[in-house]
Design a protein around this motif. Structure first.
Motif, short mmCIF file in Angstrom:
data_model
loop_
_atom_site.label_atom_id
_atom_site.label_comp_id
_atom_site.label_asym_id
_atom_site.label_seq_id
_atom_site.Cartn_x
_atom_site.Cartn_y
_atom_site.Cartn_z
N HIS A 59 0.82 -1.22 0.00
CA HIS A 59 0.00 0.00 0.00
C HIS A 59 0.85 1.27 0.00
N ASN B 266 -13.40 13.96 1.96
CA ASN B 266 -12.71 12.98 2.79
C ASN B 266 -12.12 11.84 1.96
N GLN B 267 -12.81 11.51 0.86
CA GLN B 267 -12.29 10.43 0.04
C GLN B 267 -11.00 10.85 -0.66
N ILE B 268 -10.89 12.14 -0.96
CA ILE B 268 -9.64 12.61 -1.59
C ILE B 268 -8.53 12.73 -0.55
N GLU C 199 -8.27 11.26 2.37
CA GLU C 199 -8.07 10.11 3.25
C GLU C 199 -6.65 9.57 3.24
N SER C 200 -6.14 9.29 2.04
CA SER C 200 -4.81 8.65 2.01
C SER C 200 -3.72 9.66 2.39
N LEU D 75 -3.85 9.60 6.17
CA LEU D 75 -3.43 8.33 6.78
C LEU D 75 -1.96 8.02 6.50
N ASN D 76 -1.55 8.22 5.23
CA ASN D 76 -0.21 7.77 4.86
C ASN D 76 0.83 8.88 4.94
#
Lengths: 355, 315
Positions: free
Chosen positions: A92, A118-120, A122-123, A126-127
């Motif tokens: 990932h 939030n979908q844009i 999110e990563s 998180l990352n």
């Protein structure tokens, strides 16, 4: 363009990749040893009908094959790593951040109950451990660059409030959020209206130039290929049967399957009935001996049913796997169908290729 | 807001229909309310007159509805607790029933969710198969069968638990100890139901495109499942809560009788056999009301979970 490619840096190199699926009937050989290189900054189109193994190959590149899939052989070299050997725990970090994917169906690709913003972000959050405001700023910038009007307002909306084309723009923004260097487009316009299709393709071309992306473009639509691709791989029954620059594939096709594909493509000038390819692709649990296309091939010779043709090199960039190119067969002078020849002449005159 | 009022209106209408139906069905049963050889005939007739039992059924229905609407007057018990107000009986019988039903619900939900998640993540492994076997067993066998099995094994063969509800218990612990078996018997089926639904929903969601997108944008598989698949799976699960709650209440009718728990469920069964019509009708209506409130709460909670209901409804 062909010469340019030779000097370019290879970003991704697939060697002899074989992917099988365990199914109830037996082992399905979806990809049977494909090899190709992706050069930096180019668009490589992979063309083929459903079941030819094009989607499976890119799923292998992204490490998102279904659980019953086995990578039987081969390697996918990227940045010194063999992606076929990268563990799921660390994959990932590559997906999204190094290699992005744009989906076939934007309608089902977005989580229906999560805000677009939030979908844009999110990563990123998180990352990349970005702060909320920082990630939002990046997301608004991305939304603007993929052509979403009023991004501030759209940021807090849900997918069902977007049209199909707008959703595909969001999917593209999501794919770009991790700032990847390779962008894989899996039939990104199949589910969209024709007018929206053109705009999305234009957008992909534009961001490719802006970000110097290397693009793999999966499609069965040759019209799209003509608009997008620098180089083309034609796939049939889990193999690459012809590879070349867009000009070579469109103007000097060598494989009977490529002829058939080009003949079945609708255009504005052809008055005759379009040629369909007879029959269906072979059962990949028991792939046929010899050339897999032989049974549907009007130009098949005896040897096509017995031995698999190797890749015959035509130019430095152009090769095809058909016995017609063998010196002995070439002497017989089998050529592409006359209708197709006339059509290619028309395409050359009208400058159909802008790739 | 309009949506909420609509739902409440629909609920009241349904409740009205349930009241009418249960009144008609019970009253048409062949049993006189005051039949008792020791009571003189004249007194029986006087009593029947007092409760309008000699009027035509539609007139009785009018009195029945009037009593409920004006003062929660469901009549009096004539057989089981002669002379006592029916509403008062229900209220006094409520605590044990509510106790075991709620505890079993609050045990079932987390256990069902946990087993559902495990089964979905370990799909097609021996763990999943084992869970599935138990799920099928617990869904297909009714709770009173488990109740008697538990009673036989854990109170007779291995006397660990008391056979019946300990009404003389002085401490909460002792009382709960005697309620353990009925709670277990009631919980097995809802746990299995929830497990089965969640497994199916999760498996469908895990193979969906947006999970793939979540993974291709750089989320790990566990992150994608927790952040995307789980919440999407909860929507259909919410509606199964209704059947879960009514299932527990239905099972409770028999299980309460078996463990001699002084609750409304056991009371309903007894009142039917005794022909205590006022009591039967009142408990039926009470149970329907609880189910309808559950449905209302679930309906309204959709809008909290699903933005399509919330935002779309406002347009």
């Amino acid at each position: 363009m062909a010469a340019e490619n030779m000097n370019r840096e290879v970003v991704l190199s697939v060697k002899d990749l074989k992917v099988n699926f365990r199914a109830y009937g037996g082992l399905v050989q979806a990809v049977r040893g494909i090899s190709f290189d992706l050069y930096r900054g180019e668009t490589l189109a992979i063309v083929g009908e459903s079941g030819s193994g094009k989607s499976v190959s890119i799923k292998a590149i992204l490490g998102i094959l279904a659980n019953n899939a086995i990578i039987a052989d081969g390697s996918i070299m990227y940045d010194g790593m063999d992606l076929t050997k990268v563990k799921e725990d660390t994959f990932h970090e590559i997906r999204g951040n190094r290699i992005g994917l744009i989906f076939q169906d934007p309608l089902s690709a977005l989580n229906p109950i999560m805000k677009i913003g939030n979908q844009i972000t999110e990563s990123l959050r998180l990352n990349r451990k970005m702060k909320k405001e920082e990630a939002k700023k990046v997301a608004l910038e991305l939304m603007k660059s993929v052509g979403i009007p009023e991004p501030e307002k759209r940021f807090d909306q849900y997918p069902f409030q977007f049209s199909g084309g707008m959703r595909q723009r969001i999917v593209i923004a999501i794919a770009l959020a991790g700032d990847p260097e390779i962008l894989i487009c899996d039939e990104p316009t199949t589910a969209l209206d024709v007018t929206v299709q053109a705009k999305i393709l234009e957008l992909i071309n534009q961001i490719k130039k802006e970000r110097n992306l290397s693009v793999i473009f999966i499609t069965h639509d040759l019209g799209v290929v003509a608009n997008m691709a620098d180089r083309v791989n034609v796939m049939y029954a889990g193999k690459v049967v012809e590879t070349g620059t867009a000009e070579e594939i469109f103007f000097e096709p060598a494989h009977p399957y490529t002829w058939a594909l080009l003949s079945s493509m609708p255009d504005l000038h052809t008055k005759d009935r379009l040629d369909a390819i007879p029959g269906t692709p072979p059962n990949m649990i028991y792939p046929p001996k010899g050339d897999a296309f032989a049974a549907r091939n009007a130009y098949a010779m005896k040897i096509d049913y017995e031995m698999e043709p190797p890749m015959f090199k035509i130019t430095d960039t152009h090769a095809a796997a058909t016995w017609l190119l063998h010196p002995k067969a070439a002497a017989n002078g089998i050529e592409m169908p006359a209708g197709l020849k006339a059509r290619i002449e028309r395409m050359k005159r009208s400058g159909a290729l802008n790739g | 807001m309009k949506y909420v009022l609509q739902r409440i209106g629909a609920m009241l209408l349904t409740l009205f229909m349930v009241m009418s139906l249960s009144f008609m069905v019970i009253r048409l049963m062949p049993m006189s309310l005051f039949e008792n050889p020791e009571v003189p005939k004249e007194i029986q007739e006087k009593l029947e007159d007092k409760f309008h039992l000699n009027d035509p059924l539609p007139v009785q229905y009018f009195y029945f509805m009037e009593g409920i609407v004006t003062g929660l007057d469901f009549g009096i018990s004539v057989k089981l607790r002669p002379g006592l107000d029916v509403w008062g009986i229900i209220v006094s019988r409520l605590p044990p029933t509510m106790l075991i039903n709620f505890i079993s619900l609050f045990i079932s939900i987390p256990l069902g969710l946990i087993f559902g998640i495990i089964a979905a993540l370990k799909r097609n492994t021996w763990i999943d198969s084992t869970i599935s076997v138990f799920v099928i067993l617990f869904i297909s066998v009714p709770s009173f069968v488990f109740a008697s099995l538990l009673q036989y094994v854990l109170t007779f063969v291995f006397p660990i638990f008391p056979t019946l509800y300990d009404s003389t218990a002085t401490t909460l612990g002792a009382m709960m100890w005697s309620l353990t078996l009925p709670i277990i018997a009631l919980s097995l089926s809802p746990i299995a139901t929830l497990t089965r639904y969640l497994r199916g929903e999760l498996i469908e969601n895990i193979s969906s495109d947006y999970i793939l997108l979540a993974r291709t944008k750089g989320l790990s598989r566990p992150q994608a499942i927790v952040r995307h698949a789980f919440r999407n799976s909860m929507m259909p699960i919410t509606s199964t809560l209704v059947s879960l709650i009514t299932g527990i209440m239905g099972g409770s009718l028999v299980v309460e009788s078996m463990f001699a728990i002084p609750g409304t469920g056991g009371m309903l069964v007894k009142s039917i056999f005794a022909g205590d019509h006022f009591l039967t009708v009142a408990i039926l209506i009470f149970y329907s009301a609880i189910s309808l409130v559950t449905i209302l709460v679930v309906d309204l909670s959709y809008s909290l979970i699903d933005p399509r209901v919330r935002v779309g409804g406002g347009k």
